[in-house]
Design a protein around this motif. Structure first.
Motif, PDB file in Angstrom:
ATOM      1  N   TRP A 117       5.596   1.868  -9.931  1.00  0.00           N
ATOM      2  CA  TRP A 117       4.318   0.899 -10.295  1.00  0.00           C
ATOM      3  C   TRP A 117       4.013   1.445 -11.928  1.00  0.00           C
ATOM      4  O   TRP A 117       3.253   2.499 -12.074  1.00  0.00           O
ATOM      5  N   ARG A 157       0.483  -1.602   0.373  1.00  0.00           N
ATOM      6  CA  ARG A 157       0.099  -0.181  -0.039  1.00  0.00           C
ATOM      7  C   ARG A 157       1.338   1.023   0.135  1.00  0.00           C
ATOM      8  O   ARG A 157       0.477   2.461  -0.560  1.00  0.00           O
ATOM      9  N   SER A 182       1.111   1.985 -14.726  1.00  0.00           N
ATOM     10  CA  SER A 182      -0.708   1.599 -14.772  1.00  0.00           C
ATOM     11  C   SER A 182      -1.004   1.140 -15.595  1.00  0.00           C
ATOM     12  O   SER A 182      -0.930   1.157 -16.352  1.00  0.00           O
ATOM     13  N   SER A 183      -2.333   0.431 -15.553  1.00  0.00           N
ATOM     14  CA  SER A 183      -3.297   0.315 -15.602  1.00  0.00           C
ATOM     15  C   SER A 183      -4.460   0.942 -16.156  1.00  0.00           C
ATOM     16  O   SER A 183      -4.878   1.144 -15.097  1.00  0.00           O
ATOM     17  N   THR A 184      -5.061   1.157 -17.344  1.00  0.00           N
ATOM     18  CA  THR A 184      -6.123   1.916 -17.396  1.00  0.00           C
ATOM     19  C   THR A 184      -7.582   1.594 -17.503  1.00  0.00           C
ATOM     20  O   THR A 184      -8.569   1.793 -17.155  1.00  0.00           O
ATOM     21  N   THR A 185      -7.079  -0.047 -17.857  1.00  0.00           N
ATOM     22  CA  THR A 185      -8.559  -0.643 -17.755  1.00  0.00           C
ATOM     23  C   THR A 185      -8.634  -1.620 -16.650  1.00  0.00           C
ATOM     24  O   THR A 185      -9.559  -2.196 -15.988  1.00  0.00           O
ATOM     25  N   GLY A 186      -7.566  -2.072 -15.097  1.00  0.00           N
ATOM     26  CA  GLY A 186      -7.152  -2.938 -14.601  1.00  0.00           C
ATOM     27  C   GLY A 186      -7.159  -4.074 -14.206  1.00  0.00           C
ATOM     28  O   GLY A 186      -6.958  -4.131 -13.586  1.00  0.00           O
ATOM     29  N   GLU A 187      -6.460  -4.021 -15.720  1.00  0.00           N
ATOM     30  CA  GLU A 187      -6.462  -5.487 -15.643  1.00  0.00           C
ATOM     31  C   GLU A 187      -5.095  -6.135 -15.378  1.00  0.00           C
ATOM     32  O   GLU A 187      -4.128  -4.578 -15.375  1.00  0.00           O
TER      33      GLU A 187
END
Length: 82
Positions: A44, A15, A46-51
């Protein structure tokens, strides 16, 4: 939706972004590798779709060394050598 026995390494960040854990199946069982930074944070992707995001072995090496893999420079220089 990914196969944990397919030889992929799964990487999770803490976190506060100062700890990272890697899980992989080595053919016998699941192995866990954990690393915490004394100073600085893990950069980290980043993922725009959360995948899940796929990164290369070189990018993983930069990530584990605490180097921003998008712009390879030290985020925190070591204070002591040796």
């Amino acid at each position: 939706g990914r196969d944990p026995h397919g030889g992929e390494i799964f990487c999770f960040r803490g976190r506060k972004a100062d700890m990272v854990k890697l899980l992989w199946f080595d053919g016998v069982g699941v192995s866990l590798y954990a690393k915490r930074l004394e100073a600085g944070k893990f950069v980290w992707p980043s993922s725009t779709t959360g995948e899940a995001v796929a990164i290369s072995a070189a990018q993983l090496g930069y990530l584990l060394d605490g180097i921003d893999w998008r712009n390879p420079r030290w985020t925190q220089r070591p204070k002591k050598m040796g």
